[in-house]
Design a protein around this motif. Sequence first.
Motif, PDB file in Angstrom:
ATOM      1  N   TYR A  39       0.857  -1.193   0.000  1.00 29.40           N
ATOM      2  CA  TYR A  39       0.000   0.000   0.000  1.00 29.40           C
ATOM      3  C   TYR A  39       0.888   1.235   0.000  1.00 29.40           C
ATOM      4  O   TYR A  39       1.857   1.311   0.742  1.00 29.40           O
ATOM      5  CB  TYR A  39      -0.915   0.028   1.228  1.00 29.40           C
ATOM      6  CG  TYR A  39      -1.855  -1.155   1.296  1.00 29.40           C
ATOM      7  CD1 TYR A  39      -2.915  -1.267   0.405  1.00 29.40           C
ATOM      8  CD2 TYR A  39      -1.660  -2.160   2.230  1.00 29.40           C
ATOM      9  CE1 TYR A  39      -3.768  -2.356   0.457  1.00 29.40           C
ATOM     10  CE2 TYR A  39      -2.515  -3.244   2.289  1.00 29.40           C
ATOM     11  CZ  TYR A  39      -3.570  -3.340   1.403  1.00 29.40           C
ATOM     12  OH  TYR A  39      -4.406  -4.414   1.461  1.00 29.40           O
ATOM     13  N   ALA A  82     -10.889   9.416  -3.160  1.00 25.73           N
ATOM     14  CA  ALA A  82     -10.128   8.167  -3.332  1.00 25.73           C
ATOM     15  C   ALA A  82      -9.691   8.007  -4.780  1.00 25.73           C
ATOM     16  O   ALA A  82      -8.548   7.625  -5.056  1.00 25.73           O
ATOM     17  CB  ALA A  82     -10.969   6.972  -2.882  1.00 25.73           C
ATOM     18  N   ARG A  98     -11.537   0.697  -5.121  1.00 24.79           N
ATOM     19  CA  ARG A  98     -10.348   0.472  -4.303  1.00 24.79           C
ATOM     20  C   ARG A  98     -10.684  -0.500  -3.182  1.00 24.79           C
ATOM     21  O   ARG A  98     -11.840  -0.687  -2.834  1.00 24.79           O
ATOM     22  CB  ARG A  98      -9.869   1.785  -3.658  1.00 24.79           C
ATOM     23  CG  ARG A  98      -9.021   2.617  -4.582  1.00 24.79           C
ATOM     24  CD  ARG A  98      -9.836   3.680  -5.241  1.00 24.79           C
ATOM     25  NE  ARG A  98      -8.961   4.496  -6.101  1.00 24.79           N
ATOM     26  CZ  ARG A  98      -9.219   4.694  -7.360  1.00 24.79           C
ATOM     27  NH1 ARG A  98     -10.266   4.160  -7.931  1.00 24.79           N
ATOM     28  NH2 ARG A  98      -8.440   5.435  -8.093  1.00 24.79           N
ATOM     29  N   ILE A 108      -8.826   2.181   1.510  1.00 26.77           N
ATOM     30  CA  ILE A 108      -9.647   3.056   2.344  1.00 26.77           C
ATOM     31  C   ILE A 108      -9.881   2.299   3.646  1.00 26.77           C
ATOM     32  O   ILE A 108     -10.373   1.169   3.623  1.00 26.77           O
ATOM     33  CB  ILE A 108     -11.000   3.385   1.672  1.00 26.77           C
ATOM     34  CG1 ILE A 108     -10.783   4.055   0.322  1.00 26.77           C
ATOM     35  CG2 ILE A 108     -11.863   4.246   2.595  1.00 26.77           C
ATOM     36  CD1 ILE A 108     -12.050   4.179  -0.524  1.00 26.77           C
ATOM     37  N   ASP A 124      -5.913   8.598  -6.098  1.00 20.02           N
ATOM     38  CA  ASP A 124      -5.519   7.235  -6.445  1.00 20.02           C
ATOM     39  C   ASP A 124      -5.001   6.447  -5.242  1.00 20.02           C
ATOM     40  O   ASP A 124      -3.880   5.941  -5.249  1.00 20.02           O
ATOM     41  CB  ASP A 124      -4.472   7.261  -7.568  1.00 20.02           C
ATOM     42  CG  ASP A 124      -4.305   5.893  -8.221  1.00 20.02           C
ATOM     43  OD1 ASP A 124      -5.262   5.100  -8.203  1.00 20.02           O
ATOM     44  OD2 ASP A 124      -3.198   5.620  -8.735  1.00 20.02           O
ATOM     45  N   VAL A 125      -5.853   6.340  -4.213  1.00 18.50           N
ATOM     46  CA  VAL A 125      -5.452   5.588  -3.020  1.00 18.50           C
ATOM     47  C   VAL A 125      -5.490   4.089  -3.295  1.00 18.50           C
ATOM     48  O   VAL A 125      -6.189   3.620  -4.187  1.00 18.50           O
ATOM     49  CB  VAL A 125      -6.333   5.929  -1.798  1.00 18.50           C
ATOM     50  CG1 VAL A 125      -6.228   7.391  -1.440  1.00 18.50           C
ATOM     51  CG2 VAL A 125      -7.767   5.514  -1.995  1.00 18.50           C
ATOM     52  N   ASP A 126      -4.730   3.355  -2.498  1.00 16.91           N
ATOM     53  CA  ASP A 126      -4.699   1.897  -2.602  1.00 16.91           C
ATOM     54  C   ASP A 126      -5.704   1.249  -1.656  1.00 16.91           C
ATOM     55  O   ASP A 126      -6.169   0.143  -1.890  1.00 16.91           O
ATOM     56  CB  ASP A 126      -3.304   1.362  -2.234  1.00 16.91           C
ATOM     57  CG  ASP A 126      -2.217   2.006  -3.052  1.00 16.91           C
ATOM     58  OD1 ASP A 126      -2.250   1.838  -4.284  1.00 16.91           O
ATOM     59  OD2 ASP A 126      -1.352   2.674  -2.466  1.00 16.91           O
ATOM     60  N   HIS A 140      -3.922   9.816   4.196  1.00  9.52           N
ATOM     61  CA  HIS A 140      -4.746  10.919   3.699  1.00  9.52           C
ATOM     62  C   HIS A 140      -6.017  10.932   4.532  1.00  9.52           C
ATOM     63  O   HIS A 140      -6.885  10.070   4.368  1.00  9.52           O
ATOM     64  CB  HIS A 140      -5.043  10.733   2.210  1.00  9.52           C
ATOM     65  CG  HIS A 140      -3.788  10.603   1.414  1.00  9.52           C
ATOM     66  ND1 HIS A 140      -3.196  11.678   0.795  1.00  9.52           N
ATOM     67  CD2 HIS A 140      -2.988   9.539   1.176  1.00  9.52           C
ATOM     68  CE1 HIS A 140      -2.087  11.280   0.210  1.00  9.52           C
ATOM     69  NE2 HIS A 140      -1.940   9.979   0.425  1.00  9.52           N
ATOM     70  N   CYS A 189       0.313   2.356   7.648  1.00 12.35           N
ATOM     71  CA  CYS A 189       1.226   3.369   7.115  1.00 12.35           C
ATOM     72  C   CYS A 189       2.663   3.073   7.543  1.00 12.35           C
ATOM     73  O   CYS A 189       3.587   3.161   6.725  1.00 12.35           O
ATOM     74  CB  CYS A 189       0.825   4.758   7.587  1.00 12.35           C
ATOM     75  SG  CYS A 189      -0.648   5.394   6.786  1.00 12.35           S
ATOM     76  N   LYS A 203      -0.817   4.618  -0.568  1.00  9.80           N
ATOM     77  CA  LYS A 203      -1.679   5.708  -0.119  1.00  9.80           C
ATOM     78  C   LYS A 203      -2.901   5.110   0.575  1.00  9.80           C
ATOM     79  O   LYS A 203      -3.618   4.294  -0.005  1.00  9.80           O
ATOM     80  CB  LYS A 203      -2.154   6.555  -1.299  1.00  9.80           C
ATOM     81  CG  LYS A 203      -1.065   7.320  -2.000  1.00  9.80           C
ATOM     82  CD  LYS A 203      -1.654   8.131  -3.136  1.00  9.80           C
ATOM     83  CE  LYS A 203      -0.582   8.878  -3.896  1.00  9.80           C
ATOM     84  NZ  LYS A 203      -1.171   9.632  -5.014  1.00  9.80           N
ATOM     85  N   ILE A 204      -3.128   5.575   1.797  1.00  9.39           N
ATOM     86  CA  ILE A 204      -4.254   5.091   2.586  1.00  9.39           C
ATOM     87  C   ILE A 204      -5.151   6.271   2.911  1.00  9.39           C
ATOM     88  O   ILE A 204      -4.687   7.309   3.392  1.00  9.39           O
ATOM     89  CB  ILE A 204      -3.763   4.398   3.872  1.00  9.39           C
ATOM     90  CG1 ILE A 204      -2.934   3.163   3.492  1.00  9.39           C
ATOM     91  CG2 ILE A 204      -4.931   4.041   4.773  1.00  9.39           C
ATOM     92  CD1 ILE A 204      -2.240   2.488   4.641  1.00  9.39           C
ATOM     93  N   LEU A 205      -6.437   6.109   2.642  1.00  9.29           N
ATOM     94  CA  LEU A 205      -7.426   7.146   2.918  1.00  9.29           C
ATOM     95  C   LEU A 205      -8.182   6.777   4.190  1.00  9.29           C
ATOM     96  O   LEU A 205      -8.679   5.655   4.320  1.00  9.29           O
ATOM     97  CB  LEU A 205      -8.402   7.279   1.744  1.00  9.29           C
ATOM     98  CG  LEU A 205      -9.446   8.388   1.848  1.00  9.29           C
ATOM     99  CD1 LEU A 205      -8.778   9.767   1.830  1.00  9.29           C
ATOM    100  CD2 LEU A 205     -10.448   8.285   0.711  1.00  9.29           C
TER     101      LEU A 205
END
Length: 142
Positions: free
Chosen positions: A2, A100, A136, A108, A104-106, A36, A28, A4-6
């Motif tokens: 991962y 998202a 996602r 959520i 372009d998050v990986d 994010h 993270c 990017k994490i939202l």
Amino acid sequence: MYNKILLPIDLNHKQSWNKALPTALNFCQTYNASLHVITVLPDFGMPLVGGFFPKEYADQAKKTMTDNLRAFVKEHVPKDVKVQRIVADGKAYEAILRVAKKIDVDLIIMASHKRKRLEDYLLGTNALRVVQQSKRSVMIVR
């Protein structure tokens, strides 16, 4: 795995981040991913609702929410985690999905809690809609 994490949160409801935030921070730190954090301001511009508020109310509400989100991140997110604060507006699930996709998050990661309506028993309405409509990966934390 991962990058990017939202993490959607509601600053007024601790249950929206109490368990989800530690999970997101763990991911993270494990994957060296950026976090994010998004909070959503309801859309006051709708004709039915907007007429009840002064024109500058939405701008002031967004500024206040931005300041509150900054303080939240400073208090709860370790300095070694790359973090972006996002204040979006509109319906919560639509804003989450829109952001998202845009960044372009990986993954959520979001909390869910029981609601009173039968169809919302397993997931809250926003979490349910995000799970159903997201392209996602979504992790629901209880």
